[in-house]
Design a protein around this motif. Structure first.
Motif, PDB file in Angstrom:
ATOM      1  N   GLY A  10      23.381  53.663 -72.943  1.00  0.00           N
ATOM      2  CA  GLY A  10      21.943  53.537 -72.912  1.00  0.00           C
ATOM      3  C   GLY A  10      21.457  52.458 -73.839  1.00  0.00           C
ATOM      4  O   GLY A  10      22.219  51.595 -74.292  1.00  0.00           O
ATOM      5  N   LEU A  11      20.156  52.531 -74.126  1.00  0.00           N
ATOM      6  CA  LEU A  11      19.495  51.557 -74.988  1.00  0.00           C
ATOM      7  C   LEU A  11      19.241  52.181 -76.356  1.00  0.00           C
ATOM      8  O   LEU A  11      18.724  53.310 -76.430  1.00  0.00           O
ATOM      9  CB  LEU A  11      18.170  51.123 -74.354  1.00  0.00           C
ATOM     10  CG  LEU A  11      17.246  50.259 -75.207  1.00  0.00           C
ATOM     11  CD1 LEU A  11      17.888  48.913 -75.501  1.00  0.00           C
ATOM     12  CD2 LEU A  11      15.905  50.081 -74.494  1.00  0.00           C
ATOM     13  N   VAL A  12      19.569  51.458 -77.398  1.00  0.00           N
ATOM     14  CA  VAL A  12      19.349  51.952 -78.755  1.00  0.00           C
ATOM     15  C   VAL A  12      18.934  50.783 -79.638  1.00  0.00           C
ATOM     16  O   VAL A  12      19.296  49.631 -79.373  1.00  0.00           O
ATOM     17  CB  VAL A  12      20.626  52.633 -79.295  1.00  0.00           C
ATOM     18  CG1 VAL A  12      21.759  51.641 -79.453  1.00  0.00           C
ATOM     19  CG2 VAL A  12      20.369  53.375 -80.582  1.00  0.00           C
ATOM     20  N   SER A  84      25.579  52.750 -86.605  1.00  0.00           N
ATOM     21  CA  SER A  84      25.244  51.414 -87.141  1.00  0.00           C
ATOM     22  C   SER A  84      25.434  50.330 -86.092  1.00  0.00           C
ATOM     23  O   SER A  84      26.040  49.278 -86.369  1.00  0.00           O
ATOM     24  CB  SER A  84      26.110  51.122 -88.377  1.00  0.00           C
ATOM     25  OG  SER A  84      25.931  52.117 -89.367  1.00  0.00           O
ATOM     26  N   LEU A  85      24.913  50.584 -84.920  1.00  0.00           N
ATOM     27  CA  LEU A  85      25.110  49.638 -83.814  1.00  0.00           C
ATOM     28  C   LEU A  85      24.376  48.335 -84.076  1.00  0.00           C
ATOM     29  O   LEU A  85      23.293  48.307 -84.684  1.00  0.00           O
ATOM     30  CB  LEU A  85      24.648  50.259 -82.512  1.00  0.00           C
ATOM     31  CG  LEU A  85      25.637  51.280 -81.926  1.00  0.00           C
ATOM     32  CD1 LEU A  85      24.958  52.190 -80.919  1.00  0.00           C
ATOM     33  CD2 LEU A  85      26.809  50.566 -81.288  1.00  0.00           C
ATOM     34  N   LYS A  86      24.999  47.269 -83.612  1.00  0.00           N
ATOM     35  CA  LYS A  86      24.469  45.919 -83.787  1.00  0.00           C
ATOM     36  C   LYS A  86      24.175  45.309 -82.413  1.00  0.00           C
ATOM     37  O   LYS A  86      24.775  45.718 -81.414  1.00  0.00           O
ATOM     38  CB  LYS A  86      25.496  45.049 -84.503  1.00  0.00           C
ATOM     39  CG  LYS A  86      25.994  45.590 -85.818  1.00  0.00           C
ATOM     40  CD  LYS A  86      27.122  44.721 -86.374  1.00  0.00           C
ATOM     41  CE  LYS A  86      27.680  45.275 -87.663  1.00  0.00           C
ATOM     42  NZ  LYS A  86      28.781  44.422 -88.198  1.00  0.00           N
ATOM     43  N   PRO A  87      23.300  44.328 -82.346  1.00  0.00           N
ATOM     44  CA  PRO A  87      23.032  43.673 -81.055  1.00  0.00           C
ATOM     45  C   PRO A  87      24.302  43.141 -80.392  1.00  0.00           C
ATOM     46  O   PRO A  87      24.411  43.161 -79.151  1.00  0.00           O
ATOM     47  CB  PRO A  87      22.090  42.541 -81.442  1.00  0.00           C
ATOM     48  CG  PRO A  87      21.359  43.057 -82.642  1.00  0.00           C
ATOM     49  CD  PRO A  87      22.393  43.846 -83.405  1.00  0.00           C
ATOM     50  N   GLN A 114      26.831  51.141 -69.568  1.00  0.00           N
ATOM     51  CA  GLN A 114      26.164  50.051 -70.282  1.00  0.00           C
ATOM     52  C   GLN A 114      25.646  50.533 -71.631  1.00  0.00           C
ATOM     53  O   GLN A 114      24.984  51.571 -71.731  1.00  0.00           O
ATOM     54  CB  GLN A 114      25.008  49.511 -69.451  1.00  0.00           C
ATOM     55  CG  GLN A 114      24.213  48.398 -70.135  1.00  0.00           C
ATOM     56  CD  GLN A 114      24.995  47.103 -70.248  1.00  0.00           C
ATOM     57  OE1 GLN A 114      25.578  46.631 -69.277  1.00  0.00           O
ATOM     58  NE2 GLN A 114      25.009  46.523 -71.436  1.00  0.00           N
ATOM     59  N   VAL A 115      25.920  49.748 -72.650  1.00  0.00           N
ATOM     60  CA  VAL A 115      25.360  49.972 -73.986  1.00  0.00           C
ATOM     61  C   VAL A 115      24.552  48.724 -74.353  1.00  0.00           C
ATOM     62  O   VAL A 115      25.079  47.610 -74.334  1.00  0.00           O
ATOM     63  CB  VAL A 115      26.456  50.227 -75.033  1.00  0.00           C
ATOM     64  CG1 VAL A 115      25.863  50.215 -76.440  1.00  0.00           C
ATOM     65  CG2 VAL A 115      27.147  51.554 -74.756  1.00  0.00           C
ATOM     66  N   THR A 116      23.284  48.930 -74.647  1.00  0.00           N
ATOM     67  CA  THR A 116      22.398  47.836 -75.038  1.00  0.00           C
ATOM     68  C   THR A 116      21.800  48.148 -76.401  1.00  0.00           C
ATOM     69  O   THR A 116      21.265  49.248 -76.605  1.00  0.00           O
ATOM     70  CB  THR A 116      21.289  47.633 -74.010  1.00  0.00           C
ATOM     71  OG1 THR A 116      21.880  47.341 -72.723  1.00  0.00           O
ATOM     72  CG2 THR A 116      20.389  46.464 -74.408  1.00  0.00           C
ATOM     73  N   VAL A 117      21.905  47.202 -77.300  1.00  0.00           N
ATOM     74  CA  VAL A 117      21.363  47.376 -78.656  1.00  0.00           C
ATOM     75  C   VAL A 117      20.298  46.302 -78.852  1.00  0.00           C
ATOM     76  O   VAL A 117      20.595  45.118 -78.939  1.00  0.00           O
ATOM     77  CB  VAL A 117      22.463  47.243 -79.712  1.00  0.00           C
ATOM     78  CG1 VAL A 117      21.883  47.543 -81.100  1.00  0.00           C
ATOM     79  CG2 VAL A 117      23.622  48.182 -79.399  1.00  0.00           C
TER      80      VAL A 117
END
Length: 119
Positions: A10-12, A84-87, A114-117
């Protein structure tokens, strides 16, 4: 038939957390290793983390202590806790399993999540 079903992408926002899960099902005799890889646009697929049946874990160099992989052998499940996710962590994350069928060994992949940061 073997299926790997992923969930949890997802989006974070930057600095946030996500938890990815993957369940392997089908005619599986045993699983040697399960883990996660990722692929960003224009880049090669790379190792995120894997754990074998004995509990040995490997992480990609970029993880730097931010992610934790865990596995439930009885449930054929692997979980990736990402903190601590980064773009630059934005990518499609794929579950991977190296497993034994009735008379052969093979590697299977999930469909990807999908992972979106992004802020």
């Amino acid at each position: 038939q073997v299926q790997l079903v992923e969930s949890g992408g997802g989006l974070v926002q930057p600095g946030g957390s996500l938890r990815l899960s993957c369940v392997a099902s089908g005619s599986i005799v045993s699983i040697y290793a399960m883990g996660w890889y990722r692929q960003a646009p224009g880049k090669q697929r790379e190792l995120v983390a894997t754990v074998n049946s004995g509990g040995r874990i490997n992480y990609g160099d970029f993880v730097e202590g931010r992610f934790t992989i865990s596995r439930d052998n009885a449930k054929n499940t692997v979980v990736l806790q990402m903190n601590s996710l980064k773009p630059e962590d934005k990518a499609v994350y794929y579950c991977n399993a190296d497993l034994a069928r009735s008379n052969f060994r093979a590697v299977y992949w999930g469909q990807g999540t999908q992972v979106t940061v992004s802020s």
